[in-house]
Design a protein around this motif. Structure first.
Motif, mmCIF file in Angstrom:
data_model
loop_
_atom_site.group_PDB
_atom_site.id
_atom_site.type_symbol
_atom_site.label_atom_id
_atom_site.label_comp_id
_atom_site.label_asym_id
_atom_site.label_seq_id
_atom_site.Cartn_x
_atom_site.Cartn_y
_atom_site.Cartn_z
ATOM 1 N N GLN A 117 0.864 -1.173 0.053
ATOM 2 C CA GLN A 117 -0.161 0.002 0.090
ATOM 3 C C GLN A 117 0.793 1.188 0.030
ATOM 4 O O GLN A 117 0.523 2.206 -0.762
ATOM 5 C CB GLN A 117 -0.918 0.155 1.293
ATOM 6 N N SER A 118 1.974 1.219 0.813
ATOM 7 C CA SER A 118 2.812 2.440 0.739
ATOM 8 C C SER A 118 3.661 2.495 -0.472
ATOM 9 O O SER A 118 3.798 3.674 -0.995
ATOM 10 C CB SER A 118 3.926 2.287 2.070
ATOM 11 N N LEU A 119 4.069 1.584 -1.175
ATOM 12 C CA LEU A 119 4.548 1.676 -2.498
ATOM 13 C C LEU A 119 3.672 2.074 -3.552
ATOM 14 O O LEU A 119 4.067 3.004 -4.189
ATOM 15 C CB LEU A 119 5.134 0.218 -2.959
ATOM 16 N N GLU A 120 2.314 1.864 -3.439
ATOM 17 C CA GLU A 120 1.108 2.312 -4.460
ATOM 18 C C GLU A 120 0.992 3.753 -4.109
ATOM 19 O O GLU A 120 1.076 4.428 -4.955
ATOM 20 C CB GLU A 120 -0.192 1.454 -4.238
ATOM 21 N N ASN A 121 1.053 4.175 -3.097
ATOM 22 C CA ASN A 121 0.880 5.493 -2.586
ATOM 23 C C ASN A 121 2.157 6.396 -3.034
ATOM 24 O O ASN A 121 1.953 7.619 -3.129
ATOM 25 C CB ASN A 121 0.878 5.672 -1.066
ATOM 26 N N ALA A 122 3.255 5.798 -2.747
ATOM 27 C CA ALA A 122 4.470 6.653 -3.369
ATOM 28 C C ALA A 122 4.741 6.830 -4.831
ATOM 29 O O ALA A 122 5.276 7.530 -5.372
ATOM 30 C CB ALA A 122 5.677 6.002 -2.674
ATOM 31 N N LYS A 123 3.880 6.007 -5.455
ATOM 32 C CA LYS A 123 4.056 5.630 -7.018
ATOM 33 C C LYS A 123 3.409 6.881 -7.758
ATOM 34 O O LYS A 123 2.324 7.275 -7.248
ATOM 35 C CB LYS A 123 3.649 4.554 -7.398
ATOM 36 N N SER A 124 3.984 7.393 -8.706
ATOM 37 C CA SER A 124 3.605 8.534 -9.555
ATOM 38 C C SER A 124 2.661 7.901 -10.801
ATOM 39 O O SER A 124 2.870 6.524 -10.660
ATOM 40 C CB SER A 124 4.411 9.584 -10.354
ATOM 41 N N ALA A 125 1.602 8.485 -11.318
ATOM 42 C CA ALA A 125 0.867 7.907 -12.156
ATOM 43 C C ALA A 125 1.545 7.394 -13.363
ATOM 44 O O ALA A 125 1.149 6.298 -13.837
ATOM 45 C CB ALA A 125 0.119 9.156 -12.962
ATOM 46 N N SER A 126 2.684 7.800 -13.681
ATOM 47 C CA SER A 126 3.664 7.573 -14.817
ATOM 48 C C SER A 126 4.524 6.203 -14.430
ATOM 49 O O SER A 126 4.920 5.449 -15.361
ATOM 50 C CB SER A 126 4.379 8.373 -15.643
ATOM 51 N N GLU A 127 4.737 5.938 -13.129
ATOM 52 C CA GLU A 127 5.515 5.096 -12.719
ATOM 53 C C GLU A 127 4.945 3.439 -12.638
ATOM 54 O O GLU A 127 3.763 3.389 -12.393
ATOM 55 C CB GLU A 127 6.123 5.353 -11.336
ATOM 56 N N ARG A 128 5.998 2.698 -12.996
ATOM 57 C CA ARG A 128 5.462 1.137 -12.660
ATOM 58 C C ARG A 128 6.540 0.435 -12.048
ATOM 59 O O ARG A 128 7.855 0.571 -12.090
ATOM 60 C CB ARG A 128 5.436 0.553 -14.219
ATOM 61 N N TYR A 129 6.346 -0.432 -11.107
ATOM 62 C CA TYR A 129 7.153 -1.500 -10.575
ATOM 63 C C TYR A 129 6.702 -2.762 -10.305
ATOM 64 O O TYR A 129 5.585 -3.266 -10.580
ATOM 65 C CB TYR A 129 7.503 -0.626 -9.284
ATOM 66 N N GLN A 130 7.727 -3.583 -10.007
ATOM 67 C CA GLN A 130 7.541 -5.021 -10.130
ATOM 68 C C GLN A 130 8.764 -5.731 -8.963
ATOM 69 O O GLN A 130 9.708 -5.173 -9.188
ATOM 70 C CB GLN A 130 7.628 -5.650 -11.079
#
Length: 183
Positions: A117-130
């Motif tokens: 949830q914190s990773l998702e909250n920190a992510k900008s609209a253009s960013e992707r992670y895995q």
């Protein structure tokens, strides 16, 4: 002899923990490490060692630097097959065309309880992670400099991490293969 890749964190950044690569190479030679290749002032080193344990080798290298230079760098050692696997498993293959936007966070251990949830909250609209085993992949097309996700990834993952952009990961693979230039 086995080949190791040393990813030093926090050396030669912002005028702190200065450690010229020629001196680092000399320090590593004193530890009986062989075929040492460094990359500019990056804190990336490829070498051969008879050591079997990453933990004991990490401790040995960190202690030697602390004794010689007065600071103990964070250091993550990985094997060439781990680097190859990270490259092959890259979930954002299309991002390699702009390598400064793609980052591999090498993790000391797989995260056991990442705060998604914190990773998702920190992510900008253009960013992707895995997250994949010992690597956190981040594609930040708007740049890494202002990325809250990049800044807080280690905290939210709950494990020690050190990041390299795709260009650096390619350079390390080239150094392991023996065709990378040495700095």
């Amino acid at each position: 002899m086995a080949t190791w890749i040393a990813l030093f964190r926090g050396i030669n950044v912002g005028g702190k923990n200065i450690l010229p690569m020629a001196q680092l190479k000399s320090d590593l030679e004193a530890l009986q490490l062989k075929n040492i290749r460094t990359s500019i002032q990056s804190g990336n080193v490829v070498f051969d060692s008879a050591a079997k344990s990453a933990a004991s080798l990490t401790a040995k290298i960190s202690l030697a630097i602390e004794q010689q230079h007065g600071f103990r760098p964070q250091l993550l050692l990985i094997k060439p097959d781990e680097l190859r696997e990270a490259i092959v498993s890259n979930p954002f293959a299309e991002a390699i065309s702009d390598p400064k936007t793609l980052h591999f966070f090498f993790l000391a251990t797989p995260p056991s309880d990442p705060d998604i949830q914190s990773l998702e909250n920190a992510k900008s609209a253009s960013e992707r992670y895995q997250i994949a085993d010992n690597v956190f992949y981040l594609h930040a097309p708007d740049g890494i400099g202002r990325s809250k996700l990049a800044t807080n990834a280690e905290k939210h993952l709950g494990v020690v991490a050190t990041a390299r952009n795709y260009r650096t990961v390619e350079k390390l693979a080239s150094m392991v293969a023996g065709d990378g230039s040495m700095g």
